[in-house]
Design a protein around this motif. Structure first.
Motif, mmCIF file in Angstrom:
data_model
loop_
_atom_site.group_PDB
_atom_site.id
_atom_site.type_symbol
_atom_site.label_atom_id
_atom_site.label_comp_id
_atom_site.label_asym_id
_atom_site.label_seq_id
_atom_site.Cartn_x
_atom_site.Cartn_y
_atom_site.Cartn_z
ATOM 1 N N SER A 108 0.817 -1.213 0.000
ATOM 2 C CA SER A 108 0.000 0.000 0.000
ATOM 3 C C SER A 108 0.845 1.254 0.000
ATOM 4 O O SER A 108 0.362 2.337 -0.279
ATOM 5 N N ASP A 111 0.884 3.595 -3.070
ATOM 6 C CA ASP A 111 -0.205 4.499 -3.424
ATOM 7 C C ASP A 111 0.153 5.905 -2.964
ATOM 8 O O ASP A 111 0.172 6.183 -1.754
ATOM 9 N N ASP A 113 -1.544 8.587 -3.130
ATOM 10 C CA ASP A 113 -2.681 9.333 -2.583
ATOM 11 C C ASP A 113 -3.040 8.908 -1.175
ATOM 12 O O ASP A 113 -3.895 9.538 -0.546
ATOM 13 N N CYS A 114 -2.444 7.829 -0.695
ATOM 14 C CA CYS A 114 -2.773 7.345 0.644
ATOM 15 C C CYS A 114 -1.487 6.910 1.339
ATOM 16 O O CYS A 114 -1.113 5.744 1.282
ATOM 17 N N CYS A 124 -7.769 6.985 4.998
ATOM 18 C CA CYS A 124 -7.912 6.625 3.588
ATOM 19 C C CYS A 124 -7.659 5.137 3.435
ATOM 20 O O CYS A 124 -7.226 4.463 4.382
ATOM 21 N N THR A 125 -7.919 4.610 2.246
ATOM 22 C CA THR A 125 -7.722 3.192 1.940
ATOM 23 C C THR A 125 -6.875 3.089 0.690
ATOM 24 O O THR A 125 -7.246 3.654 -0.353
ATOM 25 N N PRO A 126 -5.748 2.420 0.743
ATOM 26 C CA PRO A 126 -4.908 2.286 -0.459
ATOM 27 C C PRO A 126 -5.681 1.584 -1.572
ATOM 28 O O PRO A 126 -6.462 0.673 -1.331
ATOM 29 N N LYS A 127 -5.434 2.006 -2.789
ATOM 30 C CA LYS A 127 -6.131 1.419 -3.935
ATOM 31 C C LYS A 127 -5.769 -0.052 -4.111
ATOM 32 O O LYS A 127 -6.585 -0.847 -4.529
ATOM 33 N N ALA A 128 -4.560 -0.388 -3.790
ATOM 34 C CA ALA A 128 -4.112 -1.767 -4.039
ATOM 35 C C ALA A 128 -4.808 -2.763 -3.149
ATOM 36 O O ALA A 128 -4.954 -3.920 -3.504
ATOM 37 N N SER A 130 -8.053 -2.372 -1.675
ATOM 38 C CA SER A 130 -9.507 -2.357 -1.624
ATOM 39 C C SER A 130 -10.120 -3.492 -2.409
ATOM 40 O O SER A 130 -11.122 -4.075 -2.009
#
Length: 413
Positions: A108, A111, A113-114, A124-128, A130
């Motif tokens: 994570s 990412d 953005d997070c 926030c939640t990492p894109k990888a 979710s």
């Protein structure tokens, strides 16, 4: 000598006082064994107060979302557990416990953005992570990055290239599933019987219905009469056998004219039925049998309409169109205007019918529904014969028009 004697007398008391003072000193200060002293009398001992249970130390490692693994010295574990600081080196590599399906992996940190410190605090939640942690819905075919819940079996007709996973477009719809889930548990023959009964109750049941739209007494000028107009049918929503009857007469003189129709009725839409059959005239006039074709149904704005063509065994062609509308004044008080017109393609002197528009009737009835199945009414009706039909009536000594005050009942069961 005298002075020496006085000096010795003054020093003698001091000599005796010094040994006495030495005996009262605390010899423990000198490191030697203390002189034996008598044992003190024991004082009464009071019962000790109840001691509070020892408070167990807080297990910071069991707190949800708190990781008590050893951290760098710049952020001690106890400070990190209370949220006072964030470990630098190992925070991004350790998943936060208690996050459910949204556990963050070491990847994570990729990412931008997070950042890991924001992800650890739940901002926030990492894109990888979710897509990796979210389970697929039962019965749905998993998409890449999603896994079905363990122990769940896809429902029949779902997944496997059919159902909701089809791409949008104009392709032919997939065939419905051929297997029934209940057949896996219960005997197939019993389930077929149950499904047949269910389908029959939801559209294929057989019903009998009888109604009298008019059953009334008519007060006319010179002679009072009666009139009826009823219908009965037996069948389902699509196919029915329909019997119709209407007529009128004069008290003391019998029936002036009557007819009975036997029709096959078939639904041609949600609101209309097509009908075909025969009609038989009854009464003092000549017997006529007609081939009949027509329709009935509910027109827009809730108008009940009915129409038919009649071809007699003598080649006479007649037509009829009628309709009415129920205007509710209250939930039980209803005003019903009604109209009926008749046509003929040619003159039929035997039955007193002229070509063209032969006669028309207009009525207005006010009914009160005691219950839905029973409603008494009062009203007025105006009838008029026109054209050659009026001429035939005058030749027979009858009036071409008339007004009747009516009183009757509308019922169905």
């Amino acid at each position: 000598m005298t002075r020496i004697a006085f000096l010795l007398a003054g020093i003698a008391p001091l000599a005796f006082a010094v040994p006495a003072a030495a005996q009262s000193m605390d010899h423990s200060m000198h490191g030697s064994a203390p002189a034996p002293t008598p044992a003190p009398t024991p004082a009464p001992v009071a019962s000790p107060p109840p001691t509070a249970p020892a408070e167990e130390p807080m297990d910071h490692g069991s707190m949800q979302g708190m990781d008590m693994a050893p951290e760098p010295s710049s952020c001690p574990p106890e400070h990190a557990a209370m949220g006072h600081c964030t470990p630098d080196a190992e925070a991004s590599a350790k998943p936060a416990t208690g996050m459910g399906t949204m556990e963050m992996e070491a990847s994570s940190s990729s990412d931008p953005d997070c950042p890991p410190e924001h992800a650890k605090m739940g901002h926030c939640t990492p894109k990888a992570s979710s897509a990796d942690a979210m389970p697929a819905m039962p019965g749905m075919e998993p998409t890449p990055g999603m896994e079905a819940m363990p122990g769940m079996e896809p429902m029949p007709g779902m997944g496997g290239g059919s159902g909701t996973d089809l791409p949008p477009g104009d392709a032919t719809a997939p065939a419905p599933p051929g297997d029934w889930y209940a057949d896996r548990i219960y005997p197939k023959a019993e389930m077929e019987h149950s499904r047949h009964d269910m389908m029959k109750e939801n559209g294929a049941q057989t019903i009998a219905f009888i109604s009298f739209n008019l059953a009334e007494y008519q007060a006319r000028k010179g002679r009072d009469g009666f009139r009826w107009d009823g219908e009965a049918w037996y069948g389902g929503d699509i196919n029915r056998l329909t019997i119709k009857s209407e007529g009128e007469g004069v008290f003391g003189e019998g029936i002036e004219g009557a007819e009975v129709q036997a029709l096959y009725s078939r639904a041609i839409g949600p609101y209309f039925n097509a009908q075909a059959g025969i009609r038989q005239d009854l009464g003092p006039g000549p017997d006529r049998t007609y081939a009949t074709i027509g329709f009935e149904g509910l027109a827009p704005y809730w108008f009940e309409v009915e129409g038919a063509l009649f071809l007699s065994n003598k080649g006479d062609l007649l037509a009829r169109l009628e309709g009415y509308y129920d205007q509710r004044i209250t939930q039980k008080l209803i005003l019903q205007p009604m109209a009926e017109v008749n046509f003929a393609l040619q003159d039929v002197p035997e039955t007193g019918v002229g070509s063209g528009l032969s006669d028309l009737e207009l009525g207005l009835r006010l009914r009160y529904e005691v219950v839905k199945e029973f409603a008494p009414y009062v009203g007025v009706e105006w009838a008029r014969k026109v054209g050659d039909t009026a001429r035939f009536a005058r030749a027979a000594g009858e009036d071409a028009s008339g007004v009747s005050f009516v009183m009757g009942v509308r019922a169905w069961f």
